[in-house]
Design an enzyme around this catalytic site. Structure first.
Site, PDB file in Angstrom:
ATOM      1  N   HIS A  33       1.879   6.963  -0.401  1.00 20.28           N
ATOM      2  CA  HIS A  33       0.235   7.278   0.056  1.00 20.28           C
ATOM      3  C   HIS A  33      -0.266   7.830  -1.275  1.00 20.28           C
ATOM      4  O   HIS A  33       0.080   8.904  -1.561  1.00 20.28           O
ATOM      5  CB  HIS A  33       0.002   8.069   1.105  1.00 20.28           C
ATOM      6  CG  HIS A  33      -1.359   8.416   1.375  1.00 20.28           C
ATOM      7  ND1 HIS A  33      -2.104   9.510   1.097  1.00 20.28           N
ATOM      8  CD2 HIS A  33      -2.370   7.516   1.845  1.00 20.28           C
ATOM      9  CE1 HIS A  33      -3.277   9.320   1.321  1.00 20.28           C
ATOM     10  NE2 HIS A  33      -3.536   8.230   1.713  1.00 20.28           N
ATOM     11  N   HIS A  75      -9.148   7.439  -5.556  1.00 24.34           N
ATOM     12  CA  HIS A  75      -9.667   7.640  -4.057  1.00 24.34           C
ATOM     13  C   HIS A  75     -11.111   7.557  -4.196  1.00 24.34           C
ATOM     14  O   HIS A  75     -11.586   6.893  -3.435  1.00 24.34           O
ATOM     15  CB  HIS A  75      -8.907   8.658  -3.533  1.00 24.34           C
ATOM     16  CG  HIS A  75      -9.294   8.683  -2.191  1.00 24.34           C
ATOM     17  ND1 HIS A  75     -10.547   9.443  -1.699  1.00 24.34           N
ATOM     18  CD2 HIS A  75      -8.758   8.065  -0.845  1.00 24.34           C
ATOM     19  CE1 HIS A  75     -10.620   9.109  -0.307  1.00 24.34           C
ATOM     20  NE2 HIS A  75      -9.616   8.684   0.116  1.00 24.34           N
ATOM     21  N   GLU A 155      -5.731  -0.461  -2.040  1.00 25.36           N
ATOM     22  CA  GLU A 155      -6.852  -0.376  -1.033  1.00 25.36           C
ATOM     23  C   GLU A 155      -7.994  -0.586  -1.912  1.00 25.36           C
ATOM     24  O   GLU A 155      -8.271  -0.108  -2.870  1.00 25.36           O
ATOM     25  CB  GLU A 155      -6.848   0.923  -0.465  1.00 25.36           C
ATOM     26  CG  GLU A 155      -8.327   1.007   0.581  1.00 25.36           C
ATOM     27  CD  GLU A 155      -8.526   2.292   1.240  1.00 25.36           C
ATOM     28  OE1 GLU A 155      -7.452   3.290   1.349  1.00 25.36           O
ATOM     29  OE2 GLU A 155      -9.638   2.545   1.700  1.00 25.36           O
TER      30      GLU A 155
HETATM   31  O1  G3P Z   1      -5.270   3.363   3.058  1.00 27.13           O
HETATM   32  C1  G3P Z   1      -4.751   3.926   3.988  1.00 27.13           C
HETATM   33  C2  G3P Z   1      -5.329   5.267   3.868  1.00 27.13           C
HETATM   34  O2  G3P Z   1      -4.780   5.854   2.791  1.00 27.13           O
HETATM   35  C3  G3P Z   1      -6.599   5.547   4.039  1.00 27.13           C
HETATM   36  O3  G3P Z   1      -6.937   6.759   3.987  1.00 27.13           O
HETATM   37  O4  G3P Z   1      -8.658   7.834   2.426  1.00 27.13           O
HETATM   38  O5  G3P Z   1      -6.239   8.208   1.933  1.00 27.13           O
HETATM   39  O6  G3P Z   1      -7.582   6.249   1.324  1.00 27.13           O
HETATM   40  P1  G3P Z   1      -7.399   7.460   2.265  1.00 27.13           P
HETATM   41 CA    CA Z   2      -5.822   4.564   0.879  1.00 27.99          CA
END
Ligand code: G3P
Ligand code: CA
Length: 298
Positions: A33, A75, A155
């Protein structure tokens, strides 16, 4: 990637079918992540490389566009939380006091250093903001040199602020032969993506995880991404998603999150529920927890 369960099922045979199915449920894909962001600043090439080296099956960049339409790994829609932009470009903030990535050309963003916002994590401003292209080269190159087949799981962030993002990203992805999954919270953008790459719908409201919502998602997506709290609230969700052929990926597992209990217990609990994959800042610790489960190898 390691998730190839069918030969295992054949080998164990009918006599141990029950235990084989239990082992199957224990195996999860591990998604680094924002990279291995528990150890190195999020969305930097070293964090991605470390995630790869620690054994993750997927590397997750969040993506936004620069002023010159370069997809970068970031992000937020703005740069101030995770870079030194306020020091390098003090006059470039908007009236709301924020520094939008969309206001900077990539050559300007390349001058910035990434800073880690979490106080107990990496303490130095050592690294830079990479382009999607850099992430793909890293993973493609490592796949070549290691013989592994790790994927990139981008993403699409803030599509309302950058309607061209999806098309630009798909075009860049087409230049590299790496496994890809695409994710977004924006159902409209995800559903109309012009790509054959599997899509994962990130969900943040309960309506999407009702039966009708899952039926709709299953028309265009290969899976859902949900908060671990959604599973706590709804013990039927994994089974209902699987009934519709949807993978279930859970975010976000952090070993240094003091609000939670023992990390390994959380990992094992999700695996036991049949979750297919987890987004984690600490991919090595997820893999270590999974190794304690019978039949679940890397
Ligand atoms: O994309 C899955 C997760 O990463 C969503 O949360 O805010 O870390 O992008 P975020
Ligand atoms: Ca994410």
């Amino acid at each position: 990637m390691y998730v190839d369960r069918h030969p295992f099922r054949v080998l164990v045979g009918i006599a141990v079918l029950a235990s084989a199915l239990a082992a199957d449920a224990a195996c999860m894909e591990v998604i680094a992540h924002r990279g291995a962001s528990g150890y190195l600043p999020e969305h930097t090439l070293p964090a991605y490389a470390l995630g790869y080296g620690l054994g993750a099956h997927w590397i997750e960049p969040d993506l936004v566009l620069t002023a010159d339409d370069v997809p970068i790994a970031l992000h937020d829609s703005t740069l101030e939380r995770t870079t030194d932009v306020a020091t390098v470009y003090p006059d470039r903030r908007r009236d709301d006091g924020r520094y939008y990535a969309r206001d900077f050309a990539y050559v300007e963003i390349a001058r910035l250093r990434v800073v880690e916002p979490r106080p107990n994590r990496y303490p130095h401003a050592t690294f830079h903001v990479p382009r999607l292209e850099d992430v793909l080269q890293l993973v493609h190159g490592l796949n070549r040199t290691t013989g592994r087949n790790v994927g990139v799981y981008p993403e699409l962030k803030h599509p309302e602020l950058q309607p061209d993002l999806a098309d630009v990203v798909v075009a860049v992805l087409s230049r590299y032969d790496v496994p890809v999954r695409l994710q977004s919270f924006d159902a409209h953008v995800l559903a109309k993506l012009a790509t054959d790459h599997p899509r994962v719908q990130l969900v943040r409201n309960a309506t999407q995880t009702e039966d009708g919502g899952l039926d709709q998602i299953a028309t265009y997506a290969a899976g859902i991404g949900v908060s671990s709290f959604a599973l706590t609230d709804d013990a039927t969700l994994v089974a209902r998603a699987h009934e519709r052929g949807l993978l279930v990926h859970v975010f976000t597992l952090r070993a240094d999150d003091e609000r939670r209990g023992r990390f390994a217990d959380e990992v094992i609990g999700l695996a036991a529920q049949g979750v297919d994959g987890v987004f984690t800042d600490h991919p090595d610790q997820v893999l270590a927890a999974l190794e304690s489960m019978p039949g679940c190898a890397r």
